[in-house]
Design an enzyme around this catalytic site. Structure first.
Site, mmCIF file in Angstrom:
data_model
loop_
_atom_site.group_PDB
_atom_site.id
_atom_site.type_symbol
_atom_site.label_atom_id
_atom_site.label_comp_id
_atom_site.label_asym_id
_atom_site.label_seq_id
_atom_site.Cartn_x
_atom_site.Cartn_y
_atom_site.Cartn_z
ATOM 1 N N HIS A 90 0.873 -1.170 0.049
ATOM 2 C CA HIS A 90 -0.024 0.214 0.078
ATOM 3 C C HIS A 90 0.709 1.496 0.064
ATOM 4 C CE1 HIS A 90 0.546 0.057 4.654
ATOM 5 N NE2 HIS A 90 0.444 1.266 4.447
ATOM 6 N N ASP A 120 -0.021 -7.443 1.439
ATOM 7 C CA ASP A 120 0.226 -6.022 1.434
ATOM 8 C C ASP A 120 1.889 -5.993 1.492
ATOM 9 O OD1 ASP A 120 0.210 -3.351 1.961
ATOM 10 O OD2 ASP A 120 -0.230 -3.450 4.020
ATOM 11 N N SER A 196 4.601 2.448 7.985
ATOM 12 C CA SER A 196 4.368 1.393 7.046
ATOM 13 C C SER A 196 5.498 0.769 6.386
ATOM 14 C CB SER A 196 3.150 1.931 6.245
ATOM 15 O OG SER A 196 2.043 1.747 6.826
#
Length: 348
Positions: A90, A120, A196
């Site tokens: 992402h 992901d 992230s």
């Protein structure tokens, strides 16, 4: 004033007037904790990178209603001296430009090698010299309560370190593609936007997970993709640029088998995958697999955990009739299923 001075001067004394030992067990414990965090951070931080992405204006317009879409940055970590970097899908999915900043301030444009929205995870690559690479650990070996250190670039602050513990194992997390990723690590090491794709690290400086998500309405509930899953996915992305996987339609998690099962059925492993859910009309449902079944073998492959199941489905050929061995209650059963193409499916 005299009593105040007395309070200060007596701060190191017990009620009986005897001073505390200068090096108490608590002091030694905190010193050991600090040394573990410092050592891990110093070992891993040189390989942690800041990732900034640019996306086409049409993509930004279509995604602008998603609260996370405007944040065009994240983290990653170098896994090989030739410039391969693992991050989250992402972070880089749909990017027209990927810029990487190293811990020493060097900047480089990155190439997207491949990304897999189902897990992901993504791999990008930069060209450079003297690149530090991390050491990858074994997420099967981690235990609830052990030290967990998160390193990343929240809100653009370079190489920020937070520490906590592994709060739980075997969680399932739904990715943006709708697929459930199983065997996710839960930690209370603080994560923020920009973390992230950064590493979750153990006390030895080994990567045990890829930081991926937080629950915004809660405190101390953060998630990381297990590094064993990341190693499997990254290997295929580097080799083929994509992941081709079969789909059988179950969600599950790792469990230990009772010793009597292992001895009675002479099983090669003392762990298996417990089926948590079965999708309607999936290959697993058509084969007769039910919730709470313990999957111990697919084809000729022993299934000791989610990693084995994902590895088998990634490598298996779609449309091939496959025997699946499982334990239901106390009975061992062998069923047959036919994996189908995993496109747009949400479970294994």
């Amino acid at each position: 004033m005299r009593s105040s001075l007395r309070l200060i001067s007596d701060a190191g004394a017990t009620n009986s007037g005897r001073p505390y030992p200068p090096d108490s067990s608590d002091d030694r414990l905190f010193d050991a904790y600090s040394r573990a965090v410092i050592g891990a951070a110093e070992s891993v931080s040189p390989a942690v990178v800041n990732i900034e992405v640019g996306r086409p204006s049409a993509w930004r317009s279509a995604a602008s209603q998603h609260p996370d879409s405007p944040a065009g940055s994240g983290s990653g970590f170098i896994v090989a001296p030739d410039g391969y970097i693992i991050t989250n899908s992402h972070v880089v999915h749909g990017a027209s430009r990927i810029s990487v900043t190293l811990s020493d301030g060097r900047k480089s444009q990155a190439e997207l090698i491949g990304d897999d929205p189902h897990t992901d995870l993504a791999v990008i690559r930069i060209v450079g010299s003297d690149l530090s690479a991390v050491s990858l650990g074994d997420s099967q070996a981690i235990r609830v309560g052990q030290l967990a250190i998160a390193i990343g670039n929240p809100y653009g602050f370079q190489c920020t370190v937070t520490a906590g513990v592994v709060s739980a194992l075997g969680r399932s997390l739904r990715t943006a593609s709708g697929r459930l990723v199983d065997n996710v690590i839960q930690t209370d090491a603080a994560l923020n936007p920009g973390n992230s794709g950064g590493p979750l690290v153990n006390s030895r400086g080994e990567i045990i997970g890829v930081n991926t998500a937080i629950i915004l309405s809660a405190q101390g509930i953060c998630f990381a993709i297990a590094i064993n899953t990341a190693k499997l996915v990254a290997g295929h992305l580097i080799k083929d640029g994509k992941i081709s996987r079969g789909y059988i339609g179950i969600a599950g998690h790792n469990v230990e088998l009772p010793r009597r099962f292992v001895r009675f059925y002479r099983l090669p492993a003392d762990t298996a995958v417990r089926v948590a859910a079965v999708e309607t009309d999936s290959p697993a449902a058509l084969a007769g697999i039910k919730e709470a079944d313990l999957v111990i073998r697919l084809g000729d492959t022993t299934i000791a955990g989610i990693d084995d199941l994902q590895r088998y489905l990634t490598m298996s050929q779609v449309g091939i009739r496959t025997p699946v061995a499982l334990i239901r209650g106390t009975e061992r059963l062998t069923l047959e299923l036919v994996p189908v193409e995993a496109a747009a499916k949400s479970r294994a």
